[in-house]
Design an enzyme around this catalytic site. Structure first.
Site, mmCIF file in Angstrom:
data_model
loop_
_atom_site.group_PDB
_atom_site.id
_atom_site.type_symbol
_atom_site.label_atom_id
_atom_site.label_comp_id
_atom_site.label_asym_id
_atom_site.label_seq_id
_atom_site.Cartn_x
_atom_site.Cartn_y
_atom_site.Cartn_z
ATOM 1 N N LYS A 147 -4.428 2.279 -2.751
ATOM 2 C CA LYS A 147 -5.135 2.405 -1.408
ATOM 3 C C LYS A 147 -4.842 3.810 -0.764
ATOM 4 O O LYS A 147 -4.555 3.787 0.332
ATOM 5 C CB LYS A 147 -4.726 1.266 -0.275
ATOM 6 C CG LYS A 147 -5.685 0.064 -0.139
ATOM 7 C CD LYS A 147 -6.894 0.190 0.099
ATOM 8 C CE LYS A 147 -7.677 -1.479 0.099
ATOM 9 N NZ LYS A 147 -7.012 -2.089 1.311
ATOM 10 N N MET A 195 -7.957 7.877 9.828
ATOM 11 C CA MET A 195 -8.461 8.524 8.888
ATOM 12 C C MET A 195 -9.211 9.692 9.273
ATOM 13 O O MET A 195 -10.192 10.188 8.557
ATOM 14 C CB MET A 195 -9.303 7.894 7.935
ATOM 15 C CG MET A 195 -8.448 6.680 7.378
ATOM 16 S SD MET A 195 -9.446 5.547 6.571
ATOM 17 C CE MET A 195 -9.734 3.980 7.963
ATOM 18 N N ASP A 235 1.002 -1.127 0.068
ATOM 19 C CA ASP A 235 0.001 -0.009 -0.020
ATOM 20 C C ASP A 235 1.006 1.266 0.075
ATOM 21 O O ASP A 235 2.038 1.124 0.344
ATOM 22 C CB ASP A 235 -0.765 0.006 1.288
ATOM 23 C CG ASP A 235 -1.985 -0.930 1.534
ATOM 24 O OD1 ASP A 235 -2.194 -1.713 0.412
ATOM 25 O OD2 ASP A 235 -2.580 -0.992 2.632
HETATM 26 N N1 SAH Z 1 -4.192 -0.950 9.200
HETATM 27 C C1 SAH Z 1 -3.841 0.500 9.677
HETATM 28 C C2 SAH Z 1 -4.807 1.575 9.521
HETATM 29 C C3 SAH Z 1 -5.023 1.972 8.155
HETATM 30 S S1 SAH Z 1 -6.301 3.315 7.854
HETATM 31 C C4 SAH Z 1 -3.354 0.773 11.338
HETATM 32 O O1 SAH Z 1 -3.386 -0.475 11.857
HETATM 33 O O2 SAH Z 1 -2.561 1.608 11.619
HETATM 34 C C5 SAH Z 1 -5.195 4.432 7.512
HETATM 35 C C6 SAH Z 1 -5.079 5.499 8.732
HETATM 36 O O3 SAH Z 1 -4.319 5.060 9.569
HETATM 37 C C7 SAH Z 1 -4.493 6.825 8.475
HETATM 38 O O4 SAH Z 1 -5.656 7.638 7.769
HETATM 39 C C8 SAH Z 1 -4.233 7.329 9.557
HETATM 40 O O5 SAH Z 1 -5.259 7.753 10.370
HETATM 41 C C9 SAH Z 1 -3.605 6.080 10.274
HETATM 42 N N2 SAH Z 1 -2.205 5.965 10.157
HETATM 43 C C10 SAH Z 1 -1.514 5.042 9.585
HETATM 44 N N3 SAH Z 1 -0.112 5.317 9.790
HETATM 45 C C11 SAH Z 1 -0.028 6.362 10.494
HETATM 46 C C12 SAH Z 1 1.091 6.992 11.102
HETATM 47 N N4 SAH Z 1 2.398 6.856 10.763
HETATM 48 N N5 SAH Z 1 0.774 8.230 11.847
HETATM 49 C C13 SAH Z 1 -0.522 8.684 11.964
HETATM 50 N N6 SAH Z 1 -1.522 8.002 11.468
HETATM 51 C C14 SAH Z 1 -1.234 6.802 10.804
#
Ligand code: SAH
Length: 488
Positions: A284, A397, A262
């Site tokens: 994605k 998100m 992704d």
């Molecule tokens: N499966 C992922 C989430 C995917 S949805 C998990 O478990 O983290 C994508 C969202 O995850 C982003 O919009 C943000 O809100 C969050 N996210 C993912 N990586 C991030 C990061 N390094 N810092 C802040 N938010 C993050």
């Protein structure tokens, strides 16, 4: 015209790394103390016939000489002594003697090592992790013996002793496997399935007899005409820092044939996948799906059915807002075997690296993870359940819908002053943390240009950041922003 694209290799290495075959060769050690003894033993373990030149020997060397394991010439070193030797090590405590050994050896073009003196040596001896027949040699080209030792202890801990047994086993069945799988690619696949599969695990677990039995069975069974069944690993890549990957994630990435990733997966993490692995970006991103979900699912099934080891690499944890569930449902429906490797989810990474404990005895007894994904301009969440005291809400998100989330939480009863933080690029060098209140944060976020990926944390625990923040990446947006943490 000559092809000017040819790149001349840059001579940027101080040493040429090689393993010498010393079996039956004559090795000379000058010196009779414990260091010399250690060098003599190393040579003997490699099968060299060792002669020690020294007026006197320490206890260990005396014993080895007595039982005839080495030859002792009880004398002071003379340059002529080196004739016939194929490798020389000087380990006396007399610099003049060491120097004369070095110059005699150089004159005769015999490789020479002087203990603790790389300037006089034509080769240096690496720090070795010994899993015979596997040997891992480390050199820092003399730059830092401490670092070499540190690396050695890290690798020692990482590689079980039984890896040597696994190599022995492979050696023993190498010829048979060549007969059985004439095709090199098929043979590689076979050995991969041994090393990474149940047989390898048996050896590592010390059940060698069973492993041999299983290997013999495999090799005597009818040749496989169809490729072995592939497998899909749904892997959580964590919030972005490579060192926050799990060891399991690293291992499966290193035997992958294909990696589907992704946009949330950082290049540094992708770099850790096996070099030969094919990398496919499947996107994605909000409004920019590189591949529709059904196509990703279908692609995984197709690749696995071709016998590939497919790593589906996702940001954070695959089962937290990652559609991991949907992806493996398709796999299950097609009978494709799969494994799920958890990762550190963004809320956990952001909490840690922003200094905000998600739960705390005094401030929050629960933590809820929700998505702030906008659908037709609104967010479908159980607001009364979220607007509760003594609870932390982590909103994934949450950038685009930040204003709506904050307004809804206030509308459903949370005080306007409730502390909250927006953590952008959590755990990464570009991490920014913006703190404010439910009322002030949306405007602040706009002012500082916060953008995805960012995670919103709502609750009193955010106040703890004042005391607990420990990670200081380059720029901190909040220092530029007005201090409005508790303003209503
Ligand atoms: N499966 C992922 C989430 C995917 S949805 C998990 O478990 O983290 C994508 C969202 O995850 C982003 O919009 C943000 O809100 C969050 N996210 C993912 N990586 C991030 C990061 N390094 N810092 C802040 N938010 C993050």
């Amino acid at each position: 015209m000559a092809d000017t694209k040819t790149r001349v290799p840059v001579a940027d290495r101080e040493y040429f790394a090689a393993f010498l075959d010393l079996r039956g060769k004559r090795g000379m050690v000058v010196g009779g103390g414990p260091i010399a003894a250690n060098k003599a033993e190393t040579l003997m373990r490699s099968g060299a016939r060792v002669t020690v030149i020294a007026p006197e020997l320490c206890a260990l060397l005396t014993e080895l000489a007595l039982i005839g394991a080495l030859t002792h010439e009880p004398k002071r070193f003379q340059p002529g002594d080196l004739v016939g030797a194929e490798i020389v090590i000087a380990a006396t405590d007399d610099p003049a003697v060491n120097e004369s050994v070095a110059s005699a050896a150089r004159a005769l073009k015999i490789p020479v090592n002087v203990a603790d003196n790389s300037a006089l040596s034509s080769f240096i001896m690496p720090s070795v992790i010994d899993r015979t027949p596997v040997q891992i040699a480390i050199s820092t080209a003399g730059a830092s013996p401490v670092l070499a030792r540190k690396l050695r202890s890290l690798i020692e801990a990482m590689i079980p002793f039984s890896y040597g047994r696994l190599a022995e086993l492979a050696k023993r069945f190498r010829a048979v496997s060549k007969e059985r799988y004439a095709d090199a690619e098929a043979r590689r696949r076979f050995w991969e399935s041994v090393v990474d599969g149940p047989i390898g695990d048996m050896v590592l677990a010390g059940r060698e007899e069973s492993a041999i039995q299983a290997l013999q069975n495999e090799l005597s069974a009818a040749p496989q005409t169809t490729p072995p069944a592939g497998m899909v690993y749904l892997v959580g890549g964590g919030p972005g820092r490579p060192d926050l990957l799990t060891l399991r994630a690293l291992r499966v990435m290193q035997f992958a044939n294909v990696v589907l990733y992704d946009h949330l997966v950082s290049p540094a993490i992708l770099d850790l996948a096996r070099r030969e692995a094919e990398r496919i970006y499947v996107g994605k991103e909000r409004n920019r799906h590189a591949l529709p979900q059904q196509e990703i699912n279908a692609l995984m099934v197709k690749l696995a059915q071709q016998g590939k080891r497919v790593v589906r690499l996702k940001g954070g944890d695959p089962f937290v807002f990652g559609r991991g569930g949907e992806e493996i449902e398709t796999l299950a429906a097609h009978g494709v075997p799969f494994e799920v490797v958890p990762g550190i989810t963004a809320a956990v990474g952001a909490g840690a690296y922003a200094g905000i404990p998600l739960t705390h005895r005094d401030h929050a007894q629960s933590c809820v993870l929700v998505t702030g994904h906008l659908k037709d301009g609104s967010i479908d969440l159980d607001w009364p359940a979220l607007a509760r005291p003594r609870q932390t809400v982590a909103v994934y998100m949450g950038v685009k819908g930040l204003g709506i989330v904050c307004a809804k939480l206030i509308e459903h009863g949370l005080p306007q002053t409730t502390p909250c933080a927006l953590v952008e690029q959590a755990t990464l060098p570009g991490q920014r943390v913006l703190t404010g209140s439910l009322r002030s944060l949306p405007a602040l976020a706009e002012g500082t240009g916060m953008k995805p990926p960012a995670l919103l944390i709502v609750g009193d625990v955010v106040l703890l950041r004042d005391k607990l923040a420990w990670y200081t990446p380059g720029a901190l947006a909040e220092s530029d922003a007005p201090a409005t943490r508790t303003s209503a």
